[in-house]
Design an enzyme around this catalytic site. Structure first.
Site, PDB file in Angstrom:
ATOM      1  N   GLN A 100      30.768 -27.339  11.417  1.00  0.00           N
ATOM      2  CA  GLN A 100      30.350 -26.079  10.804  1.00  0.00           C
ATOM      3  C   GLN A 100      31.313 -25.650   9.706  1.00  0.00           C
ATOM      4  O   GLN A 100      30.912 -25.044   8.714  1.00  0.00           O
ATOM      5  CB  GLN A 100      30.250 -24.975  11.863  1.00  0.00           C
ATOM      6  CG  GLN A 100      28.978 -25.000  12.674  1.00  0.00           C
ATOM      7  CD  GLN A 100      28.867 -23.804  13.608  1.00  0.00           C
ATOM      8  OE1 GLN A 100      29.626 -22.845  13.503  1.00  0.00           O
ATOM      9  NE2 GLN A 100      27.922 -23.860  14.528  1.00  0.00           N
ATOM     10  N   HIS A 276      20.813 -18.644  17.251  1.00  0.00           N
ATOM     11  CA  HIS A 276      21.986 -19.484  16.974  1.00  0.00           C
ATOM     12  C   HIS A 276      21.963 -19.997  15.537  1.00  0.00           C
ATOM     13  O   HIS A 276      22.990 -20.017  14.853  1.00  0.00           O
ATOM     14  CB  HIS A 276      22.035 -20.671  17.936  1.00  0.00           C
ATOM     15  CG  HIS A 276      22.014 -20.278  19.370  1.00  0.00           C
ATOM     16  ND1 HIS A 276      23.063 -19.634  19.983  1.00  0.00           N
ATOM     17  CD2 HIS A 276      21.062 -20.427  20.339  1.00  0.00           C
ATOM     18  CE1 HIS A 276      22.766 -19.407  21.253  1.00  0.00           C
ATOM     19  NE2 HIS A 276      21.563 -19.878  21.487  1.00  0.00           N
ATOM     20  N   LEU A 277      20.791 -20.409  15.073  1.00  0.00           N
ATOM     21  CA  LEU A 277      20.670 -20.928  13.711  1.00  0.00           C
ATOM     22  C   LEU A 277      20.892 -19.826  12.682  1.00  0.00           C
ATOM     23  O   LEU A 277      21.434 -20.079  11.601  1.00  0.00           O
ATOM     24  CB  LEU A 277      19.297 -21.571  13.514  1.00  0.00           C
ATOM     25  CG  LEU A 277      19.009 -22.160  12.129  1.00  0.00           C
ATOM     26  CD1 LEU A 277      20.014 -23.255  11.779  1.00  0.00           C
ATOM     27  CD2 LEU A 277      17.587 -22.712  12.073  1.00  0.00           C
ATOM     28  N   ALA A 278      20.490 -18.608  13.016  1.00  0.00           N
ATOM     29  CA  ALA A 278      20.585 -17.499  12.065  1.00  0.00           C
ATOM     30  C   ALA A 278      21.996 -17.341  11.518  1.00  0.00           C
ATOM     31  O   ALA A 278      22.197 -17.249  10.302  1.00  0.00           O
ATOM     32  CB  ALA A 278      20.122 -16.197  12.724  1.00  0.00           C
ATOM     33  N   ASP A 279      22.998 -17.323  12.403  1.00  0.00           N
ATOM     34  CA  ASP A 279      24.359 -17.104  11.903  1.00  0.00           C
ATOM     35  C   ASP A 279      24.871 -18.306  11.120  1.00  0.00           C
ATOM     36  O   ASP A 279      25.677 -18.166  10.199  1.00  0.00           O
ATOM     37  CB  ASP A 279      25.312 -16.715  13.036  1.00  0.00           C
ATOM     38  CG  ASP A 279      25.558 -17.809  14.048  1.00  0.00           C
ATOM     39  OD1 ASP A 279      26.267 -18.767  13.715  1.00  0.00           O
ATOM     40  OD2 ASP A 279      25.071 -17.704  15.188  1.00  0.00           O
ATOM     41  N   GLN A 280      24.376 -19.514  11.452  1.00  0.00           N
ATOM     42  CA  GLN A 280      24.798 -20.704  10.717  1.00  0.00           C
ATOM     43  C   GLN A 280      24.239 -20.736   9.294  1.00  0.00           C
ATOM     44  O   GLN A 280      24.854 -21.310   8.387  1.00  0.00           O
ATOM     45  CB  GLN A 280      24.360 -21.962  11.462  1.00  0.00           C
ATOM     46  CG  GLN A 280      25.009 -22.139  12.828  1.00  0.00           C
ATOM     47  CD  GLN A 280      24.501 -23.381  13.542  1.00  0.00           C
ATOM     48  OE1 GLN A 280      24.487 -24.471  12.983  1.00  0.00           O
ATOM     49  NE2 GLN A 280      24.066 -23.221  14.780  1.00  0.00           N
ATOM     50  N   HIS A 301      27.609 -12.393  15.791  1.00  0.00           N
ATOM     51  CA  HIS A 301      28.032 -13.530  14.976  1.00  0.00           C
ATOM     52  C   HIS A 301      27.409 -13.457  13.579  1.00  0.00           C
ATOM     53  O   HIS A 301      28.080 -13.711  12.566  1.00  0.00           O
ATOM     54  CB  HIS A 301      27.624 -14.850  15.639  1.00  0.00           C
ATOM     55  CG  HIS A 301      28.600 -15.349  16.645  1.00  0.00           C
ATOM     56  ND1 HIS A 301      28.389 -15.241  17.999  1.00  0.00           N
ATOM     57  CD2 HIS A 301      29.805 -15.949  16.509  1.00  0.00           C
ATOM     58  CE1 HIS A 301      29.416 -15.757  18.647  1.00  0.00           C
ATOM     59  NE2 HIS A 301      30.295 -16.191  17.766  1.00  0.00           N
TER      60      HIS A 301
END
Length: 331
Positions: A100, A276-280, A301
């Protein structure tokens, strides 16, 4: 110099990973203070030190304070360059979390960056490597991001020992308006140094729950004898997924149940990506200077990543509540 308060928001290691990545990409030096200030073990962990060290190699950065337990660091980036790097995180430090930090930097290199990373592929409090490969990279490919990941060995807590090869190509990020995707749920259930029925029971339980809810699903099972002992399951459908590592004292059925119910919770909402994908995605939307997605709720996050990204880039995020979902976009 961009000053970052590492205790802002959720105050975790993600602030460090995101700030270092954006520092390298923009060429703006950064000072990060109060790193993980309110955590049981404040300061940098071994995996944070490793991630910053590799980021520094990629952009020939000068660094200050990069050691385990440090709560204040400085990072002075220079030109990003490609090459081949071998990284041993140590024990079961998360390979996905290290990537990441590295992934945004690598896309701005002048040549391919090839990585061989040793560490944990399926550990608690981090995305599984299967999630990164099948959900995160699938979404980023819509923005022009190009990366290939091969899982050579799995590594579980506490021994680690997983090995992953990654090749990241230079690319130009473009905005994307992510929309909801539906289809067959896919997944992989795996175990190492355990009976084959552990992986099968995880898969069977997950499949029963998902099919009972009206979804088609196909879950691959895999048993190996790697360095470490453990199990896990990752499920995904479009840009939504779930991942649960097995742990001592938890039945295989419980692992499969938790993965299935977590994914179902995401699929019940008409959002385009999972929580989870949103913050990435936040730093990539910032770097592309556009794009949008919807998510069932905005997590701490995600809020923190927006704050950090706006510190480094000349962008402003817009957050809109729409019925049961939240739309996040670049203004």
């Amino acid at each position: 110099m961009i000053d970052i308060d590492g205790s802002y928001g959720e105050g975790g290691g993600q602030i460090v990973r995101n700030a270092i990545a954006l520092s390298a990409v923009t060429g703006k030096a950064t000072s990060i203070k109060n790193i993980r200030k309110d955590r049981p073990n404040p300061g940098l962990s071994a995996q944070h030190v490793k991630a910053i060290g590799i980021a520094a190699l990629l952009c020939d950065a000068k660094v200050e304070g990069i050691k385990i337990g440090s709560t204040n660091i400085a990072f002075f980036p220079q030109e990003i360059r490609g090459g081949k790097y071998t990284i041993d995180i140590g024990t079961a430090g998360s390979i996905a979390l290290l990537l990441q930090c590295i992934m945004p930097i690598a896309t701005y290199s002048n040549t391919n960056i090839k990585l061989e990373i040793k560490g944990g592929t399926d550990v608690s409090w981090a995305p599984s490597i299967d999630y990164l490969k099948n959900v995160t990279l699938s979404a980023l490919s819509k923005m022009g991001y190009r990366c290939n990941i091969d899982i050579l060995k799995r590594g579980y807590y506490p021994r680690g020992g997983g090995i992953v090869n990654a090749i990241i190509e230079p690319s130009h990020l473009v905005p994307d308006r992510f929309s909801e995707e539906r289809g067959t749920i896919r997944g992989i259930s795996h175990c190492s140094n355990l009976p084959e029925h552990v992986a099968q029971r995880q898969a069977d339980k997950a499949k029963a729950i998902l099919e009972n809810a009206g979804h088609e699903c196909s879950i691959e099972t895999c048993r190996t004898d790697f360095t470490s002992t453990g199990s896990g399951i990752t499920l995904y459908c479009g840009m939504k997924g779930s991942f649960v590592p097995g742990k001592r004292g938890t039945t295989a059925e419980k692992v499969g149940n938790d993965a299935a119910t977590s994914l179902l919770d995401e699929l019940l909402t008409p959002s385009s990506v999972d929580i989870h994908l949103a913050d990435q995605l936040i730093p990539y939307l910032g770097l592309a200077e556009g794009g949008s997605f919807t998510v069932k709720e905005i997590s701490p996050h995600t809020k923190t990543n927006i704050w950090v990204t706006e510190k480094f880039l000349d962008v402003k995020f817009k957050i809109e509540k729409r019925n049961d979902i939240v739309k996040i976009s670049i203004q």
